[in-house]
Design a protein around this motif. Structure first.
Motif, PDB file in Angstrom:
ATOM      1  N   PRO A  57       1.411   1.455  -7.083  1.00 25.56           N
ATOM      2  CA  PRO A  57       0.036   1.372  -6.623  1.00 25.56           C
ATOM      3  C   PRO A  57      -0.471  -0.069  -6.559  1.00 25.56           C
ATOM      4  O   PRO A  57       0.076  -0.964  -7.214  1.00 25.56           O
ATOM      5  N   SER A  58      -1.519  -0.243  -5.799  1.00 31.57           N
ATOM      6  CA  SER A  58      -2.192  -1.530  -5.727  1.00 31.57           C
ATOM      7  C   SER A  58      -3.668  -1.267  -5.477  1.00 31.57           C
ATOM      8  O   SER A  58      -4.011  -0.371  -4.701  1.00 31.57           O
ATOM      9  N   TYR A  59      -4.543  -2.072  -6.146  1.00 34.56           N
ATOM     10  CA  TYR A  59      -5.983  -1.822  -6.073  1.00 34.56           C
ATOM     11  C   TYR A  59      -6.734  -3.107  -5.758  1.00 34.56           C
ATOM     12  O   TYR A  59      -6.309  -4.204  -6.135  1.00 34.56           O
ATOM     13  N   THR A  60      -7.864  -2.942  -5.121  1.00 33.25           N
ATOM     14  CA  THR A  60      -8.754  -4.075  -4.983  1.00 33.25           C
ATOM     15  C   THR A  60      -9.418  -4.314  -6.336  1.00 33.25           C
ATOM     16  O   THR A  60      -9.579  -3.382  -7.144  1.00 33.25           O
ATOM     17  N   ASP A  61      -9.782  -5.547  -6.604  1.00 29.84           N
ATOM     18  CA  ASP A  61     -10.263  -5.918  -7.937  1.00 29.84           C
ATOM     19  C   ASP A  61     -11.461  -5.086  -8.396  1.00 29.84           C
ATOM     20  O   ASP A  61     -11.574  -4.752  -9.582  1.00 29.84           O
ATOM     21  N   SER A  62     -12.345  -4.754  -7.508  1.00 29.69           N
ATOM     22  CA  SER A  62     -13.584  -4.092  -7.902  1.00 29.69           C
ATOM     23  C   SER A  62     -13.388  -2.660  -8.413  1.00 29.69           C
ATOM     24  O   SER A  62     -14.293  -2.096  -9.023  1.00 29.69           O
ATOM     25  N   VAL A  63     -12.215  -2.090  -8.184  1.00 31.15           N
ATOM     26  CA  VAL A  63     -11.981  -0.711  -8.638  1.00 31.15           C
ATOM     27  C   VAL A  63     -10.920  -0.617  -9.718  1.00 31.15           C
ATOM     28  O   VAL A  63     -10.664   0.479 -10.244  1.00 31.15           O
ATOM     29  N   LYS A  64     -10.308  -1.723 -10.057  1.00 30.82           N
ATOM     30  CA  LYS A  64      -9.264  -1.699 -11.093  1.00 30.82           C
ATOM     31  C   LYS A  64      -9.844  -1.178 -12.400  1.00 30.82           C
ATOM     32  O   LYS A  64     -10.919  -1.581 -12.827  1.00 30.82           O
ATOM     33  N   GLY A  65      -9.099  -0.273 -13.024  1.00 28.30           N
ATOM     34  CA  GLY A  65      -9.553   0.317 -14.274  1.00 28.30           C
ATOM     35  C   GLY A  65     -10.455   1.520 -14.089  1.00 28.30           C
ATOM     36  O   GLY A  65     -10.727   2.245 -15.054  1.00 28.30           O
ATOM     37  N   ARG A  66     -10.928   1.743 -12.872  1.00 24.92           N
ATOM     38  CA  ARG A  66     -11.807   2.893 -12.613  1.00 24.92           C
ATOM     39  C   ARG A  66     -11.170   3.901 -11.659  1.00 24.92           C
ATOM     40  O   ARG A  66     -11.412   5.101 -11.775  1.00 24.92           O
ATOM     41  N   PHE A  67     -10.385   3.416 -10.709  1.00 27.09           N
ATOM     42  CA  PHE A  67      -9.752   4.282  -9.719  1.00 27.09           C
ATOM     43  C   PHE A  67      -8.256   4.380 -10.006  1.00 27.09           C
ATOM     44  O   PHE A  67      -7.633   3.436 -10.494  1.00 27.09           O
ATOM     45  N   ASN A  68      -7.708   5.533  -9.667  1.00 23.32           N
ATOM     46  CA  ASN A  68      -6.268   5.734  -9.825  1.00 23.32           C
ATOM     47  C   ASN A  68      -5.733   6.435  -8.577  1.00 23.32           C
ATOM     48  O   ASN A  68      -6.240   7.494  -8.191  1.00 23.32           O
ATOM     49  N   ILE A  69      -4.735   5.835  -7.953  1.00 19.31           N
ATOM     50  CA  ILE A  69      -4.119   6.452  -6.790  1.00 19.31           C
ATOM     51  C   ILE A  69      -2.752   6.991  -7.188  1.00 19.31           C
ATOM     52  O   ILE A  69      -2.015   6.333  -7.926  1.00 19.31           O
ATOM     53  N   SER A  70      -2.453   8.176  -6.729  1.00 20.13           N
ATOM     54  CA  SER A  70      -1.154   8.778  -7.038  1.00 20.13           C
ATOM     55  C   SER A  70      -0.620   9.461  -5.784  1.00 20.13           C
ATOM     56  O   SER A  70      -1.341   9.630  -4.798  1.00 20.13           O
ATOM     57  N   ARG A  71       0.645   9.854  -5.892  1.00 21.51           N
ATOM     58  CA  ARG A  71       1.313  10.336  -4.682  1.00 21.51           C
ATOM     59  C   ARG A  71       2.278  11.454  -5.033  1.00 21.51           C
ATOM     60  O   ARG A  71       2.974  11.413  -6.049  1.00 21.51           O
ATOM     61  N   ASP A  72       2.344  12.441  -4.157  1.00 26.03           N
ATOM     62  CA  ASP A  72       3.265  13.553  -4.299  1.00 26.03           C
ATOM     63  C   ASP A  72       4.030  13.683  -2.995  1.00 26.03           C
ATOM     64  O   ASP A  72       3.457  14.052  -1.968  1.00 26.03           O
ATOM     65  N   ASN A  73       5.318  13.349  -3.046  1.00 23.19           N
ATOM     66  CA  ASN A  73       6.148  13.408  -1.842  1.00 23.19           C
ATOM     67  C   ASN A  73       6.885  14.739  -1.789  1.00 23.19           C
ATOM     68  O   ASN A  73       7.449  15.178  -2.797  1.00 23.19           O
ATOM     69  N   SER A  74       6.922  15.349  -0.635  1.00 22.78           N
ATOM     70  CA  SER A  74       7.672  16.587  -0.494  1.00 22.78           C
ATOM     71  C   SER A  74       9.162  16.287  -0.587  1.00 22.78           C
ATOM     72  O   SER A  74       9.595  15.140  -0.425  1.00 22.78           O
ATOM     73  N   ARG A  75       9.939  17.302  -0.842  1.00 18.77           N
ATOM     74  CA  ARG A  75      11.369  17.113  -1.034  1.00 18.77           C
ATOM     75  C   ARG A  75      12.020  16.459   0.189  1.00 18.77           C
ATOM     76  O   ARG A  75      12.892  15.593   0.058  1.00 18.77           O
ATOM     77  N   ASP A  76      11.593  16.874   1.389  1.00 20.33           N
ATOM     78  CA  ASP A  76      12.182  16.300   2.596  1.00 20.33           C
ATOM     79  C   ASP A  76      11.429  15.062   3.080  1.00 20.33           C
ATOM     80  O   ASP A  76      11.773  14.488   4.107  1.00 20.33           O
ATOM     81  N   ASN A  77      10.380  14.678   2.346  1.00 20.32           N
ATOM     82  CA  ASN A  77       9.614  13.456   2.620  1.00 20.32           C
ATOM     83  C   ASN A  77       8.879  13.483   3.953  1.00 20.32           C
ATOM     84  O   ASN A  77       8.400  12.456   4.423  1.00 20.32           O
ATOM     85  N   VAL A  78       8.746  14.642   4.549  1.00 23.92           N
ATOM     86  CA  VAL A  78       8.031  14.739   5.821  1.00 23.92           C
ATOM     87  C   VAL A  78       6.535  14.943   5.588  1.00 23.92           C
ATOM     88  O   VAL A  78       5.707  14.687   6.454  1.00 23.92           O
ATOM     89  N   LYS A  79       6.210  15.382   4.389  1.00 25.09           N
ATOM     90  CA  LYS A  79       4.811  15.617   4.046  1.00 25.09           C
ATOM     91  C   LYS A  79       4.529  15.001   2.688  1.00 25.09           C
ATOM     92  O   LYS A  79       5.183  15.313   1.710  1.00 25.09           O
ATOM     93  N   ASN A  80       3.589  14.064   2.653  1.00 24.20           N
ATOM     94  CA  ASN A  80       3.202  13.426   1.408  1.00 24.20           C
ATOM     95  C   ASN A  80       1.707  13.638   1.173  1.00 24.20           C
ATOM     96  O   ASN A  80       0.930  13.687   2.141  1.00 24.20           O
TER      97      ASN A  80
END
Length: 135
Positions: A57-80
């Motif tokens: 992940p990467s965040y802009t400074d103003s949201v660090k510590g408050r926002f969290n981005i996460s990701r769930d990739n499908s097995r075939d990676n066609v849908k994330n």
């Protein structure tokens, strides 16, 4: 063609929390850098958080510590699916939030602040979802 479908958003009071979701489908060009940008009237669109295919992940400074981005990739990676958990929201977080995608390429970092993570580098956008934080 990549498709992005956003959900979440809404209105909360300052200090509250919201979670945005974005389903990216038809990802046929390998791996993708995905992320959220936001825009308010009269201002340029800015990067909030991006996440590489491997979950970095990467965040802009103003949201660090408050926002969290996460990701769930499908097995075939066609849908994330990506999630943006927003906590300790402030009135200045009020904006239209857009999900965006671009293919991952070597030497093109998926990092906020890098020119490869500016809005112009992302070719696919969601419809946007409004986040309003009242004081």
């Amino acid at each position: 063609q990549v498709q992005l479908a956003e959900s979440g958003g809404g209105s909360v009071q300052a200090g509250g929390s919201l979670t945005l979701s974005c389903v990216a489908s038809r990802l046929t060009a390998g791996n993708y850098c995905l992320g959220y940008f936001r825009q308010t009237p009269g201002k340029e669109r800015e990067g909030v958080a991006v996440i590489e295919w491997d979950g970095s992940p990467s965040y802009t400074d103003s949201v660090k510590g408050r926002f969290n981005i996460s990701r769930d990739n499908s097995r075939d990676n066609v849908k994330n699916t990506i999630y943006l958990q927003m906590r300790q929201l402030k009135p200045e977080d009020t904006a239209m939030y857009y999900c965006a995608a671009r293919p991952t390429r070597s030497r093109r970092p998926c990092i906020i602040g890098d020119h490869w993570a500016t809005p112009e580098r992302f070719g696919t956008w969601g419809q946007g979802t409004q986040v309003t934080v009242s004081s």
